[in-house]
Design a protein around this motif. Structure first.
Motif, mmCIF file in Angstrom:
data_model
loop_
_atom_site.group_PDB
_atom_site.id
_atom_site.type_symbol
_atom_site.label_atom_id
_atom_site.label_comp_id
_atom_site.label_asym_id
_atom_site.label_seq_id
_atom_site.Cartn_x
_atom_site.Cartn_y
_atom_site.Cartn_z
ATOM 1 N N VAL A 149 0.839 -1.195 0.000
ATOM 2 C CA VAL A 149 0.000 0.000 0.000
ATOM 3 C C VAL A 149 0.880 1.254 0.000
ATOM 4 O O VAL A 149 1.818 1.380 0.805
ATOM 5 C CB VAL A 149 -0.937 -0.003 1.228
ATOM 6 N N SER A 150 0.581 2.141 -0.948
ATOM 7 C CA SER A 150 1.247 3.438 -1.093
ATOM 8 C C SER A 150 2.705 3.341 -1.526
ATOM 9 O O SER A 150 3.444 4.326 -1.429
ATOM 10 C CB SER A 150 1.155 4.258 0.215
ATOM 11 N N ASP A 151 3.125 2.194 -2.019
ATOM 12 C CA ASP A 151 4.479 2.072 -2.564
ATOM 13 C C ASP A 151 4.420 2.344 -4.066
ATOM 14 O O ASP A 151 4.443 1.425 -4.888
ATOM 15 C CB ASP A 151 5.043 0.683 -2.289
ATOM 16 N N HIS A 152 4.339 3.615 -4.430
ATOM 17 C CA HIS A 152 4.221 4.001 -5.835
ATOM 18 C C HIS A 152 5.585 4.109 -6.518
ATOM 19 O O HIS A 152 5.652 4.179 -7.739
ATOM 20 C CB HIS A 152 3.491 5.343 -5.953
ATOM 21 N N ALA A 153 6.659 4.096 -5.731
ATOM 22 C CA ALA A 153 7.982 4.271 -6.312
ATOM 23 C C ALA A 153 8.473 2.994 -6.997
ATOM 24 O O ALA A 153 9.163 3.055 -8.012
ATOM 25 C CB ALA A 153 8.972 4.692 -5.232
ATOM 26 N N THR A 154 8.133 1.846 -6.440
ATOM 27 C CA THR A 154 8.596 0.573 -6.997
ATOM 28 C C THR A 154 7.794 0.235 -8.246
ATOM 29 O O THR A 154 6.566 0.330 -8.243
ATOM 30 C CB THR A 154 8.441 -0.550 -5.957
ATOM 31 N N PRO A 155 8.449 -0.167 -9.335
ATOM 32 C CA PRO A 155 7.717 -0.518 -10.556
ATOM 33 C C PRO A 155 6.771 -1.695 -10.324
ATOM 34 O O PRO A 155 6.984 -2.506 -9.418
ATOM 35 C CB PRO A 155 8.830 -0.914 -11.535
ATOM 36 N N PRO A 156 5.729 -1.829 -11.134
ATOM 37 C CA PRO A 156 4.838 -2.985 -11.022
ATOM 38 C C PRO A 156 5.621 -4.287 -11.226
ATOM 39 O O PRO A 156 6.561 -4.357 -12.013
ATOM 40 C CB PRO A 156 3.829 -2.764 -12.148
ATOM 41 N N GLU A 157 5.197 -5.326 -10.489
ATOM 42 C CA GLU A 157 5.806 -6.652 -10.583
ATOM 43 C C GLU A 157 4.762 -7.645 -11.095
ATOM 44 O O GLU A 157 3.617 -7.637 -10.642
ATOM 45 C CB GLU A 157 6.312 -7.113 -9.221
ATOM 46 N N ILE A 158 5.181 -8.539 -11.982
ATOM 47 C CA ILE A 158 4.222 -9.485 -12.548
ATOM 48 C C ILE A 158 3.709 -10.457 -11.499
ATOM 49 O O ILE A 158 2.539 -10.837 -11.515
ATOM 50 C CB ILE A 158 4.826 -10.234 -13.759
ATOM 51 N N MET A 159 4.553 -10.863 -10.554
ATOM 52 C CA MET A 159 4.094 -11.787 -9.519
ATOM 53 C C MET A 159 2.928 -11.193 -8.738
ATOM 54 O O MET A 159 1.960 -11.885 -8.407
ATOM 55 C CB MET A 159 5.244 -12.128 -8.574
ATOM 56 N N VAL A 160 3.014 -9.901 -8.439
ATOM 57 C CA VAL A 160 1.970 -9.223 -7.664
ATOM 58 C C VAL A 160 0.637 -9.277 -8.396
ATOM 59 O O VAL A 160 -0.408 -9.580 -7.808
ATOM 60 C CB VAL A 160 2.392 -7.773 -7.367
ATOM 61 N N GLN A 161 0.667 -8.977 -9.697
ATOM 62 C CA GLN A 161 -0.580 -8.954 -10.474
ATOM 63 C C GLN A 161 -1.236 -10.335 -10.466
ATOM 64 O O GLN A 161 -2.446 -10.476 -10.244
ATOM 65 C CB GLN A 161 -0.311 -8.510 -11.925
ATOM 66 N N LEU A 162 -0.431 -11.369 -10.710
ATOM 67 C CA LEU A 162 -0.979 -12.721 -10.824
ATOM 68 C C LEU A 162 -1.357 -13.308 -9.472
ATOM 69 O O LEU A 162 -2.285 -14.110 -9.374
ATOM 70 C CB LEU A 162 0.026 -13.620 -11.538
ATOM 71 N N ALA A 163 -0.642 -12.902 -8.414
ATOM 72 C CA ALA A 163 -0.951 -13.413 -7.076
ATOM 73 C C ALA A 163 -2.333 -12.967 -6.611
ATOM 74 O O ALA A 163 -2.946 -13.610 -5.753
ATOM 75 C CB ALA A 163 0.101 -12.954 -6.072
ATOM 76 N N VAL A 164 -2.841 -11.852 -7.179
ATOM 77 C CA VAL A 164 -4.194 -11.401 -6.864
ATOM 78 C C VAL A 164 -5.180 -11.864 -7.937
ATOM 79 O O VAL A 164 -6.308 -12.264 -7.634
ATOM 80 C CB VAL A 164 -4.240 -9.864 -6.726
#
Length: 729
Positions: A284-299
């Motif tokens: 939450v609120s970590d806008h500095a780190t680029p999107p990660e593919i694992m994160v998208q698929l884990a949800v």
């Protein structure tokens, strides 16, 4: 002979002296139990049928003269008191029976005056200069367990488990942790009370449990890896049956899910955009780190499971799918961890936070989730999966199926070889890779993928309890190996599957941390994400929960170890209660960390914390984990059965199989687990409607009586491993 301390030397001299006679001798199930009193300690020496001798210290008061009193020997249970300078010890010893070769001793201390313990010796001493092997011991706040074998002069195997839940009053009063209390170095091993270093004494006149030990005894000493891990699982299940276990409580997951889904969708802290496409932040609120593919698929995958279960459309899935192709890099012909267009935002503050640095498991986990979506008919996921497979195979061949921790995507240069010096790389990745290859085989029918899975699986041999790198990946490995066994009928793969699961159960917490902040949330049967992680983590727990469900489902037609059916079902039962406490909304604000590593923690947001700690430590210091949002979406489709033609739902906290229902009349299903343990079954009514009359019967056609609970639901207590029938009248 290994060196030992003066305390051990004095004890060994006493216990080896034939002139000194025990004050009590008991026999049970071929074992002899001798009770000895020395100047400063009371010892129980267990003599195996083969004459192996191991001593367990029941009480200790240094430089003292102990007096025994009130000795009672009834029905295999010995109780007595010991008076000392420290105060009064009360000792209860329960001997093994025909049903279980289990020794238990419980010791309480009532101090005469305020007492501090700057040192406490360990409570197990193998005698006769015994040689042996410690296979595992407590790490951090995991189970207070010690699994060891003796090899000379006689053989014996022991699983010792200290019921650390019982020590909560001691820990609370002295402000000590129960972590790292069971272990030691041969021959001085076992449990030691944590020293009272903060000048927080035990209070005079107050009774404290200072030991509650469960000890599974056997003369069978395994030599092969497969037998060692399987014996551990069997002994752990045996101890588990005898262990006091906390009650569970029903959690209203449909309501929890709606709150979590609303916050997931509406909270700006959960999202970021790249090129007009939407992506979840990792935290939450970590806008500095680029999107990660694992994160998208884990949800995305749990959301898809929930969509299939509920039949409701979900725009979030479509948003996430639209952004997935952006992670594919045409130059390297594979999906990347970081969104390629904004990977240059990374500042390298951690080893893996470099655009082309790959964490070995991190390539395979997204591939696994893409394959699952592909098998559900998702064409975008299918293309990304199949297009990335050649690169994954190239990496596997380069590293000969034994992956380091970090490597470069462009050159395959190793960035970090080992987790710790001499410990090797990510040892469970061969199993995760095998899982990916099996998915590719199932999707395409091409046998080369099956061959790849087998080659990788063989690399897990010889790793023993050290196969575990990350909990979810080790659990996925176990499932892949079970599938390989079913396909090939090769016993090796089933044995390796057990090896993986033994490593998972080595890393659980079979006690409730009822001291400090731990009073605010249950910890019994929690699972740690890494071998050395100081906290339990929502994402890994949720994925292990799903992996266990799938394993038990795959094992329906396989004669697996009964101990595994028991342990896996019980982990699941406790998870569906505990998981709600990862949400900060369920915790007092004062127990949350004031410093957060990544992003922010919003106490009012239904997004799970990554981390829950020991009772004396604040939680949520890592961050609020968006990719842990699959928690509720994974639980509901697996534990809520829908009644056709009705809004009524049936909930169980054990897994279920073979569900069938006639419209509004009769429901049938089978419960997982073990018939010696119980689980909760509930019939959940719709908001305004009343439930009809219900009859619940089990395998023996016995009618199970229920009770009406809050909100008008009906609750039943049923044994595991039963065929359940519910009639709606």
């Amino acid at each position: 002979m290994k060196p030992h301390s003066p305390w051990a030397a004095a004890a060994a001299k006493l216990l080896n002296d034939p002139v000194r006679q025990p004050f009590k001798v008991l026999d049970a199930e071929g074992y002899t139990f001798n009770f000895h009193l020395s100047v400063s300690a009371c010892w129980l020496t267990v003599i195996w049928p083969n004459r192996c001798r191991i001593a367990f210290r029941l009480a200790y008061s240094p430089d003292d003269e102990l007096d025994i009193g009130n000795v009672s020997d009834k029905n295999g249970q010995l109780t007595f008191t010991i008076t000392s300078i420290l105060g009064k010890f009360d000792v209860k010893v329960i001997l093994p029976t025909e049903q279980a070769s289990m020794l238990r001793y419980t010791v309480t201390l009532t101090p005469t005056e305020g007492t501090l313990f700057p040192y406490w010796p360990r409570d197990i001493l193998p005698l006769d200069n015994a040689e042996g092997e410690i296979w595992l011991k407590q790490v951090g706040t995991r189970s207070g367990q010690l699994y060891f074998t003796t090899t000379k002069p006689q053989k014996a195997a022991i699983l010792y488990l200290q019921n650390l839940s019982a020590l909560a009053d001691y820990n609370q009063q002295t402000e000590t942790s129960a972590g790292e209390t069971v272990g030691g170095e041969w021959p001085e091993i076992g449990f030691a009370l944590p020293p009272t270093l903060k000048n927080k004494p035990l209070q005079a006149g107050t009774t404290y449990v200072i030991s509650d030990a469960f000890i599974a005894l056997t003369t069978e000493v395994p030599e092969k890896e497969r037998d060692i891990t399987q014996q551990y699982l069997d002994l752990l299940a045996q101890v588990y049956l005898a262990l006091p276990k906390p009650n569970t409580h029903y959690q209203p997951w449909p309501e929890i899910l709606e709150k979590g889904l609303t916050d997931l969708i509406d909270s700006p802290g959960c999202w970021q955009q790249v090129d007009g496409k939407h992506y979840f932040n990792a935290y939450v609120s970590d806008h500095a780190t680029p999107p990660e593919i694992m994160v998208q698929l884990a949800v995305m995958l749990p959301l898809t499971d929930y969509k299939e279960w509920s039949g409701k459309p979900n725009d979030v899935i479509d948003k996430l799918r639209e952004g997935l192709p952006s992670f594919y890099d045409e130059q390297y012909k594979t999906i990347m961890r970081w969104h390629p267009k904004v990977a240059d935002r990374l500042e390298g503050e951690e080893e893996q936070k470099e655009p082309l640095t790959m964490d070995s498991w991190y390539l395979h986990h997204p591939l696994l989730n893409l394959s699952r979506l592909a098998l559900k008919g998702d064409e975008v996921a299918k293309k990304l999966f199949l297009d990335s497979l050649p690169f994954a195979i190239k990496v596997a061949h380069h590293f000969k199926y034994q992956w380091p921790v970090f490597y470069k995507m462009d050159t395959l240069e190793v960035v970090k070889e080992e987790t710790q010096p001499g410990k090797g790389g990510e040892k469970d990745v061969p199993g995760l890779y095998a899982h990916v290859m099996l998915q590719a085989w199932e999707l395409t029918g091409e046998k080369r993928y099956l061959a790849e899975a087998e080659k990788a699986a063989h690399k897990l041999q010889g790793l023993g309890f050290d196969v575990f790198y990350q909990a979810n990946n080790t659990a996925f490995s176990a499932g892949a190996l079970l599938r390989l066994y079913k396909i090939t009928k090769k016993q090796l793969y089933l044995d390796l599957s057990y090896l993986c699961l033994a490593s998972v159960f080595k890393n659980v917490q079979l006690w409730d941390c009822n001291y400090g902040f731990g009073k605010n949330f249950p910890t019994f049967f929690a699972l740690f994400p890494l071998n050395d992680a100081p906290y339990t983590a929502v994402y890994e727990e949720q994925e292990v929960f799903c992996a266990f469900h799938e394993y038990l489902n795959q094992a329906e037609d396989v004669d697996i170890l009964p101990s595994l059916r028991l342990l896996m079902a019980e982990y699941i039962r406790y998870l569906v209660e505990r998981a709600v406490y990862y949400y900060p909304t369920q915790l007092p604000k004062e127990m949350l960390s004031n410093e957060v590593k990544v992003g922010d923690v919003d106490h009012n947001l239904w997004i799970a914390l990554e981390d829950l700690h020991d009772g004396w430590e604040p939680s949520g210091e890592v961050g609020q984990e968006v990719y842990g949002a699959g928690n509720a979406f994974g639980i509901i489709p697996r534990h809520y059965l829908r009644l056709p033609g009705s809004d009524i739902m049936i909930y169980t906290d054990y897994p279920t199989y073979d569900y069938s229902a006639t419209r509004g009349k009769t429901v049938k299903f089978r419960l997982a687990g073990d018939g010696r343990l119980i689980c909760r079954l509930m019939v959940i009514k719709a908001d305004k409607d009343k439930l009809p009359e219900i009859e619940v019967t089990d395998s023996s056609k016995t009618t199970i009586k229920g009770k009406k609970v809050k909100d008008g639901h009906m609750e039943f207590t049923v044994a595991g491993d039963q065929h359940i029938t519910i009639h709606f009248k």
